[in-house]
Design an enzyme around this catalytic site. Sequence first.
Site, mmCIF file in Angstrom:
data_model
loop_
_atom_site.group_PDB
_atom_site.id
_atom_site.type_symbol
_atom_site.label_atom_id
_atom_site.label_comp_id
_atom_site.label_asym_id
_atom_site.label_seq_id
_atom_site.Cartn_x
_atom_site.Cartn_y
_atom_site.Cartn_z
ATOM 1 N N ASP A 145 0.837 -1.096 0.050
ATOM 2 C CA ASP A 145 0.054 0.111 0.095
ATOM 3 C C ASP A 145 0.971 1.307 0.175
ATOM 4 O O ASP A 145 0.539 2.355 0.409
ATOM 5 C CB ASP A 145 -1.023 -0.035 1.357
ATOM 6 C CG ASP A 145 -1.867 0.909 1.175
ATOM 7 O OD1 ASP A 145 -2.431 1.556 0.059
ATOM 8 O OD2 ASP A 145 -2.615 1.286 2.318
ATOM 9 N N LYS A 173 -1.405 3.850 -7.455
ATOM 10 C CA LYS A 173 -1.628 5.258 -7.352
ATOM 11 C C LYS A 173 -1.567 6.058 -8.728
ATOM 12 O O LYS A 173 -0.644 6.043 -9.324
ATOM 13 C CB LYS A 173 -0.846 6.070 -6.432
ATOM 14 C CG LYS A 173 -1.061 7.632 -5.978
ATOM 15 C CD LYS A 173 -1.879 7.777 -5.030
ATOM 16 C CE LYS A 173 -1.888 9.377 -4.759
ATOM 17 N NZ LYS A 173 -2.987 10.177 -5.751
#
Length: 357
Positions: free
Chosen positions: A278, A307
Amino acid sequence: MEQILAFCRPGFEAEAGQELVDSAMSAGLYGYFQPERDRGLVRFYLTGPEQAEALLDRVGIDTLVFVRDWLIVLDTPDLPLEDRVGAVIDALKTHRSTMPRCDRVEVRLLENNTDRDLGNFARKWVAPLSRGLRGAGLMDEPDSGASARLEIILPDFTQAIIGFSLAENRARYAGGIVRLRLPASAPSRSALKLEEAWKVFLPPERELDYIGGGKTAADLGAAPGGWTWQLVRQGMSVYAVDNGPMNADLMATGQVEHVRADGYSWRPHRGIDWMVCDIVDQPRKTAHLVVDWIGSGLCRYTVFNLKLPMKKRYEEWLICRDILDEGLKAAGIGYRLQARHLYHDREEITCFIERTG
Ligand code: SAM
């Protein structure tokens, strides 16, 4: 012209539309889209007859990333205050000979609806609407094995979008929205993302094969520990890789080893079951990291975030997908890759890969 209505996160209509155009084209079908800006809806128009069902035949919802769910549009009637059920029945009567058998109706609102009265109305409307539709012979008895479900979208009190979804090719959760509650003991809201990823990517009847049985995992970019908390809840032992501080209660479980290192260069001594990541960084860098882990047998399963940049988000996903596909093919392994813009994602998408051979 036949129309498919697709659902996506509000603000990502252009990405979902482009994805539909490309997916249709690779299935030999052609269409164009109209985004309904910031409503989380895309209207996709197909340029030939009987192409909407052909698209749903040839393209699986699980292959799409930005499109979370979809349905084939039948009609878009106005809803008069005095008889909304009658308006739906009248509209559907004109499609009686062409629509598939349906045994349920789902009434949905837009994802960003803020009108509580509309929400209350939609909940209470399902029962009289179902009675009316069955009375008019437009819907079968519940659970009679029909292959389709009637879908009614209510953008407001005055109009409806009526369509149907097909049992074998729609999101497991209506609108592709998985609503989850965050337990008070979770160290961060991010915990919901990994839980949703498992619900979306793992076959429900085999979930324990994937996450049960005391497995070992690495969580790259782990702090403060939401994802590690999910892994620990499944009985896993976890390497939590992050220079930041981890939640103290989580560390007290004894199942977590906090590794203060760079997640991109750290590797376990031997192969483990799961790697999750993450870290907010360049998506291509993360894609290369994943190729290395899965390709060299360091983990069997992975969930990771990409992202996306502010511009060219769809194009960036295609580049990352190529990095993953080309890298894993070059490593000579079998794999299943799925990606989705999850309900709990914002500017990122979440990917899952399992090594299959
Ligand atoms: N998944 C976490 C959770 O559920 O609590 C939240 C992770 S947060 C979005 C991103 C984390 O990545 C931060 O804690 C940050 O310190 C860490 N991070 C950023 N770059 C990193 C790197 N190169 N290696 C390891 N951790 C990194």
